[in-house]
Design an enzyme around this catalytic site. Structure first.
Site, PDB file in Angstrom:
ATOM      1  N   SER A   1      39.376  38.750  -0.847  1.00  0.00           N
ATOM      2  CA  SER A   1      40.461  39.293  -1.688  1.00  0.00           C
ATOM      3  C   SER A   1      41.831  38.881  -1.205  1.00  0.00           C
ATOM      4  CB  SER A   1      40.346  40.802  -1.716  1.00  0.00           C
ATOM      5  OG  SER A   1      39.012  41.157  -1.956  1.00  0.00           O
TER       6      SER A   1
ATOM      7  N   ARG B   1      32.447  44.773   3.174  1.00  0.00           N
ATOM      8  CA  ARG B   1      31.236  45.380   2.592  1.00  0.00           C
ATOM      9  C   ARG B   1      30.167  44.286   2.486  1.00  0.00           C
ATOM     10  NH1 ARG B   1      33.031  49.412  -1.723  1.00  0.00           N
ATOM     11  NH2 ARG B   1      34.860  48.057  -1.594  1.00  0.00           N
TER      12      ARG B   1
ATOM     13  N   ASP C   1      38.470  39.277  -5.433  1.00  0.00           N
ATOM     14  CA  ASP C   1      37.894  40.572  -5.841  1.00  0.00           C
ATOM     15  C   ASP C   1      38.216  40.905  -7.285  1.00  0.00           C
ATOM     16  OD1 ASP C   1      40.351  42.759  -4.189  1.00  0.00           O
ATOM     17  OD2 ASP C   1      40.562  40.887  -5.307  1.00  0.00           O
TER      18      ASP C   1
HETATM   19  C1  0WK Z   1      36.365  47.465  -4.391  1.00  0.00           C
HETATM   20  C2  0WK Z   1      35.927  46.031  -4.558  1.00  0.00           C
HETATM   21  C3  0WK Z   1      36.625  45.167  -3.571  1.00  0.00           C
HETATM   22  C4  0WK Z   1      38.130  45.349  -3.711  1.00  0.00           C
HETATM   23  C5  0WK Z   1      38.437  46.775  -3.532  1.00  0.00           C
HETATM   24  C6  0WK Z   1      39.898  47.004  -3.753  1.00  0.00           C
HETATM   25  O1  0WK Z   1      34.533  45.938  -4.353  1.00  0.00           O
HETATM   26  O2  0WK Z   1      36.299  43.849  -3.778  1.00  0.00           O
HETATM   27  O3  0WK Z   1      38.800  44.568  -2.782  1.00  0.00           O
HETATM   28  O4  0WK Z   1      37.749  47.577  -4.495  1.00  0.00           O
HETATM   29  O5  0WK Z   1      40.170  48.343  -3.564  1.00  0.00           O
HETATM   30  P1  0WK Z   1      40.754  48.920  -2.194  1.00  0.00           P
HETATM   31  O6  0WK Z   1      39.618  48.997  -1.245  1.00  0.00           O
HETATM   32  O7  0WK Z   1      41.827  47.981  -1.765  1.00  0.00           O
HETATM   33  O8  0WK Z   1      41.296  50.259  -2.581  1.00  0.00           O
HETATM   34  C1  BGC Z   2      45.577  39.738  -2.685  1.00  0.00           C
HETATM   35  C2  BGC Z   2      44.683  39.485  -3.882  1.00  0.00           C
HETATM   36  C3  BGC Z   2      43.736  40.643  -4.090  1.00  0.00           C
HETATM   37  C4  BGC Z   2      44.524  41.923  -4.164  1.00  0.00           C
HETATM   38  C5  BGC Z   2      43.646  43.101  -4.358  1.00  0.00           C
HETATM   39  C6  BGC Z   2      46.234  41.091  -2.828  1.00  0.00           C
HETATM   40  O1  BGC Z   2      46.938  41.360  -1.668  1.00  0.00           O
HETATM   41  O2  BGC Z   2      46.565  38.754  -2.597  1.00  0.00           O
HETATM   42  O3  BGC Z   2      43.961  38.340  -3.671  1.00  0.00           O
HETATM   43  O4  BGC Z   2      43.077  40.434  -5.291  1.00  0.00           O
HETATM   44  O5  BGC Z   2      45.254  42.111  -2.994  1.00  0.00           O
HETATM   45  O6  BGC Z   2      42.756  43.297  -3.343  1.00  0.00           O
END
Ligand code: 0WK
Ligand code: BGC
Ligand code: 0WK
Ligand code: BGC
Length: 947
Positions: A605, A541, A659
């Site tokens: 992240s 993003r 993140d």
């Molecule tokens: C939104 C945050 C981003 C994070 C994500 C985690 O802006 O930094 O990594 O949420 O959620 P996911 O996309 O893994 O469900």
């Molecule tokens: C990563 C973390 C991150 C988390 C959530 C994990 O796999 O090791 O650094 O914060 O995912 O995105």
């Protein structure tokens, strides 16, 4: 004399066509389609009343739950005894389903014997009635040479309205038809049978199920036709049942799947709903019945009453001189003298008229040809009305099923039994025609139950046995996912130990506890425009964040999301970062800021060792990433180099943050009490503000560097430009945000007691086996895979999808976590679950969908509970850090699992509350993701750097 005949013949010629006379006389019984549609609509309203908890008690159409939750699916087998009581014949049977000698493949073998059932028994006391039943059963065992010592499962078809709380328990609501044995109403019929069997003694019978004859008929026909979801009896009595969506059956717990409902439509009209269709003849039939005011619809339709209706009509017409020249023999005045068998005979296509004459002669009449035509026509009208009323009732049921299943067109089969339907030649044809006329969009098939209802009753018992054993086996399979309080307490303690260990030693620890170099949460003074780049779990993003003067949340954000292809996630590091640099270029174009040379914060992240706010050595990839030449490298430099390689714009990357840290900062901007960040998304992780003094590796590093000279940072910390309070603050800059990387908990085996073989399989098939064990129990990347492994195991065990292990089911990643969220949403009827499974190429039954939903629930609940246990460990550590008895704290949270899953967040919060009772934890979902947080950190870092 001749003159008389000529006059009467001429008069008769003058006289109108007898059928016309009857049509006029019985116009109230000749129902037109619009009346049938009206009746059908009324019946639908009655069905709703009967199903809803508020109005069911007073409902005329009882809509009784039967606890039969599925129609046969072909896996039923076993040998059963069966009793069939309540229809015109009392039968005892042995039913062998796909088992035992001589049963042709996939077939059912049946032995039966009809036993007399006298009026006396039906009008005597219930115990005697059941003694007769059990003695007949014992006699049957003798006659059929069935061993008395073996335990025999028995299925009991009992064709009267019973309120069932389970398959083998049913309270008799009221008698109907020709039975009114005393002492059973309101009592458990199955218990009465068991007591009679004990009284008879000498046999070992296990009454496993009691079903209504409509239900047994539906099951019998469902054995060969999977579309059979309706059972219909038009016999001595009349009734229908159908498969209703469980969520509509208020009186039964749960809203998953379907349940067969015994409508007891015989009672339709008992509350006056049919008063404008009741004729004087119906009133007479009712008045002289054993249950006046009851079973109004049945008395207009079923075999017990059709004959009587015809008799009363013919009697009235005779009295009015319209028949038999007004001659009214006693027989015609006698109740029951015209039977339904007579009506069927009179209504026969070819010999109807002859039969009518014979019957009238038998009644002591000497009918004229016109009399016979007239009486035959009375029978036709009475039976026609019966089949029309049944058609209206069926149309209501089929319409409801169509609506329940959101179908424009319904294909369905109706299983039918009953003497009227079976022996009344025209009846069946008329019924089929009217139903198809009323429901042109439905494809309705009628199947006559060729061998009575006991096959169906045996199948219900077999299904009951199968469902019971499957539930037991599914519960056994899911038991390891059901964590006890003790186990969760233990996970909390294990997490706490992981946090402590990670803070202490410099070297590798399961919970890495990585310093973020973020010392405090935002204070609202941040200003300026920043670019926030965010490489998370599934997307990249890019975001432009502006902090303007004046009131609190004065941030403006513009962002664009880019999906990182799998091959880039698992390609070379150079390719990956070139892609990121290309996305940034596209975003700056989109924002028209190519020349802006913006300060940027990079949310990355993944676990990074940081030695400063703008450096981050990637320790190891997680979440499906494994781009080469990245681990061990500074991801900020990798991005800078990629940008340099593009040579078309420049960025000032001031900070790299995890993140979780970005999310904490974003939320802290709204709620200063926010000092913890939680991601429950593709990955799983948390960060929190730890006391600097507890971060030994920092201290150690500091001491080492302090040992040999004053470290710039320390100096830097001392004054970060904001005079006065800042100065004060630095001295007690006591905290730093720690990125726990709790996903690694268990990499040292500390979670092995709760890791199931399914988890081990998922870990084994992952790109980083042995790593991130806690994450693999809790995060979106893996939950779908765990579910798939469990479903595979249950299917291999024959408990699911008919034991068919399809390629789809063997395909990793097919069961995305978003499906869990969809499947587990309460609003979602199982139908949609089935369509999701269909979409996945998994052909499922209702029961399968129930199990799939249960597996999803068990896996996601465990994930939420484990995260809750982890969070309890974090907030309790903060509380103890600050020596508080009670801590109020906010957790900033983000991630698709937390935000989109219907139950995850609630279970996580509840688990945290229970396991950390001295902490009052508020979970604050972050609105704009971690980007703002990254921008805030960038703002602070740049202020400090450029001061
Ligand atoms: C939104 C945050 C981003 C994070 C994500 C985690 O802006 O930094 O990594 O949420 O959620 P996911 O996309 O893994 O469900
Ligand atoms: C990563 C973390 C991150 C988390 C959530 C994990 O796999 O090791 O650094 O914060 O995912 O995105
Ligand atoms: C035959 C079934 C029995 C049902 C009967 C109804 O085996 O369970 O009660 O049909 O029809 P009747 O015998 O009342 O005409
Ligand atoms: C009973 C029903 C039964 C039907 C057909 C009615 O009188 O109330 O339970 O299904 O007759 O036998």
């Amino acid at each position: 004399m001749l003159a008389v005949h000529l006059i009467s013949f001429f008069f008769s010629k003058l006289q109108e066509d007898p059928t016309k006379m009857v049509d006029r006389f019985l116009h109230a019984m000749r129902l037109h389609d619009d009346q049938l549609i009206d009746i059908s609509a009324r019946f639908q309203a009655e069905m709703k009343k009967g199903l809803s908890a508020e109005s069911s008690a007073a409902a005329a159409v009882k809509m009784l739950p039967t606890h039969v939750r599925s129609t046969p699916d072909g896996s039923e087998k076993g040998q059963f005894l069966a009793l069939d009581l309540g229809g015109s014949k009392f039968k005892v049977l042995q039913v062998k389903v796909r088992e035992g000698m001589g049963v042709r493949k996939g077939g059912v073998e049946m032995e039966e014997k009809i036993y007399p059932m006298s009026k006396e028994l039906f009008n005597g006391r219930a115990p005697e009635l059941f003694d007769h039943v059990s003695e007949s059963l014992k006699d049957f065992l003798h006659v059929k040479n069935i061993s008395l010592d073996k335990k025999h499962p028995l299925a009991f078809t009992f064709s009267f309205p019973c309120e069932q709380t389970r398959l083998d328990k049913g309270l008799l609501l009221s008698w109907s038809k020709n039975c009114r044995a005393r002492g059973l109403q309101g009592k458990d019929v199955v218990q009465a049978l068991r007591e009679a069997i004990d009284r008879t003694g000498g046999m070992d019978i296990e009454v496993l199920a009691m079903v209504n004859d409509t239900v047994a008929t539906m099951m019998t026909c469902g054995f060969d036709d999977q579309y059979c979801d309706v059972g219909l009896i038009i016999g001595t009595g009349t009734n229908a049942c159908y498969m209703e969506e469980l969520r509509h059956v208020d009186l039964v717990e749960g809203d998953e799947g379907r349940m067969c409902v015994n409508t007891e439509w015989g009672g339709f009209g008992d509350d006056g709903a049919l008063s404008d269709y009741i004729t004087e003849f119906d009133q007479d039939v009712d008045a002289t019945s054993i249950n006046p005011g009851k079973q109004i619809f049945e008395k207009m339709v079923s075999g017990m009453y059709l004959g009587e209706l015809v008799r009363l009509v013919v009697l009235k017409m005779a009295k009015l001189g319209q028949l038999f020249d007004g001659l009214v023999p006693d027989a015609l005045r006698t109740k029951g003298k015209i039977t339904t068998a007579h009506v069927a005979a009179m209504d026969e296509y070819k010999n109807g008229l002859k039969n009518t004459r014979d019957i009238l002669v038998e009644l002591g009449l000497n009918p004229s040809q016109d009399d016979c035509v007239a009486v035959q026509h009375v029978s036709t009208i009475v039976s026609f009305r019966s089949s029309n009323l049944v058609a209206a009732g069926l149309a209501a049921i089929l319409t409801r099923i169509k609506q329940n299943r959101h179908l424009r067109a319904l294909r369905i089969t109706v299983g039918v039994d009953g003497t009227v339907y079976k022996t009344h030649p025209q009846y069946a044809k008329r019924l089929h025609k009217v139903v198809r006329r009323l429901l042109p969009e439905c494809q309705v098939r009628f199947v006559l139950s060729d061998s009575g209802s006991s096959k169906g009753a045996a199948l219900v018992t077999a299904v009951a046995q199968r469902l019971a054993s499957r539930k037991r086996q599914v519960d056994e399979t899911l038991a390891p996912f059901k964590l006890s309080q003790e186990q969760l307490q233990l996970v909390k303690a294990t997490m706490r130990a992981g946090l402590e260990a990670g803070l202490k030693n410099k070297g590798p620890s399961a919970v890495k506890m990585l310093p973020s170099y973020v010392y405090h949460t935002p204070d609202g003074t941040e200003r300026g425009k920043y670019l926030a780049l965010d490489l998370g779990g599934t997307n990249f993003r890019a975001m432009l964040v502006k902090f303007k003067k004046g009131l609190q949340n004065n941030t403006r954000l513009y962002h664009k999301i880019y999906t990182v292809p799998l091959e880039i996630m698992q390609g070379t590091g150079e390719e990956l970062f070139d892609h990121l640099a290309q996305y940034v270029s596209d975003f700056l174009d989109y924002m028209g800021m190519k020349k802006a040379h913006l300060p940027a914060g990079f949310t990355f992240s993944f676990p990074c060792e940081q030695t400063a706010i703008d450096t981050g050595i990637l320790v190891s990839w997680t979440k499906g990433f494994k781009a080469t030449d990245c681990e061990g490298h500074d991801v900020v430099n990798l991005l800078r180099e990629a940008i340099k390689r593009r040579n078309e714009y420049d960025l000032d990357i001031v900070a790299v943050v995890n993140d979780t840290v970005g999310t904490m900062m974003s939320c802290a901007y709204e709620d200063p009490q926010c000092e913890v960040g939680l991601i429950a998304g593709t990955g799983s992780n948390a960060c929190y503000m730890e006391e600097l003094k507890n971060i030994e590796k920092i201290r150690q590093k500091k001491q080492k560097t302090e040992g040999d000279e004053e470290t710039p940072e320390a100096v830097e910390d001392k004054d970060d430009g904001s005079k006065g309070d800042k100065k004060a603050e630095t001295s007690e800059t006591s905290k730093m945000c720690i990125n726990t990387e709790w996903g690694g908990l268990g990499d040292d085996g500390s979670l092995d007691d709760i890791i199931t073989p399914f988890d081990a399989e998922v870990d084994h098939n992952s790109v980083n086996p042995g790593k991130q064990r806690f994450e693999k129990l809790t995060s979106g990347m893996y939950l779908g895979e765990i579910v798939r492994e469990v479903l595979l195991d249950l299917t291999r065990g024959g408990l699911l999808f008919r034991g068919r292990v399809t390629e789809t089911l063997k395909t990793p990643g097919i069961f995305q976590t978003k499906y869990l969220s969809q499947i587990e949403s309460d609003r979602l009827a199982l139908l949609q679950v089935r369509s999701i499974l269909q979409h996945l190429g998994l052909d499922s039954t209702c029961d399968d969908s129930i199990i799939v939903k249960e597996v999803c629930g068990a896996v996601s609940r465990r994930a939420a509970e484990l995260c809750g246990a982890g969070m309890a460990a974090v907030v309790d550590k903060i509380r103890e850090n600050r020596g508080l008895d009670h801590l109020n704290i906010t957790v900033g949270v983000d991630g698709a699992l937390y935000k989109l899953h219907p139950h995850f967040s609630g279970v996580l919060q509840e688990t945290t509350r229970v396991l950390a009772p001295q902490c009052n934890v508020t979970f604050l979902p972050s609105e704009e993701g971690s980007g703002k947080g990254a921008a805030l950190i960038t703002a602070v870092a740049r202020q400090k750097r450029d001061r």
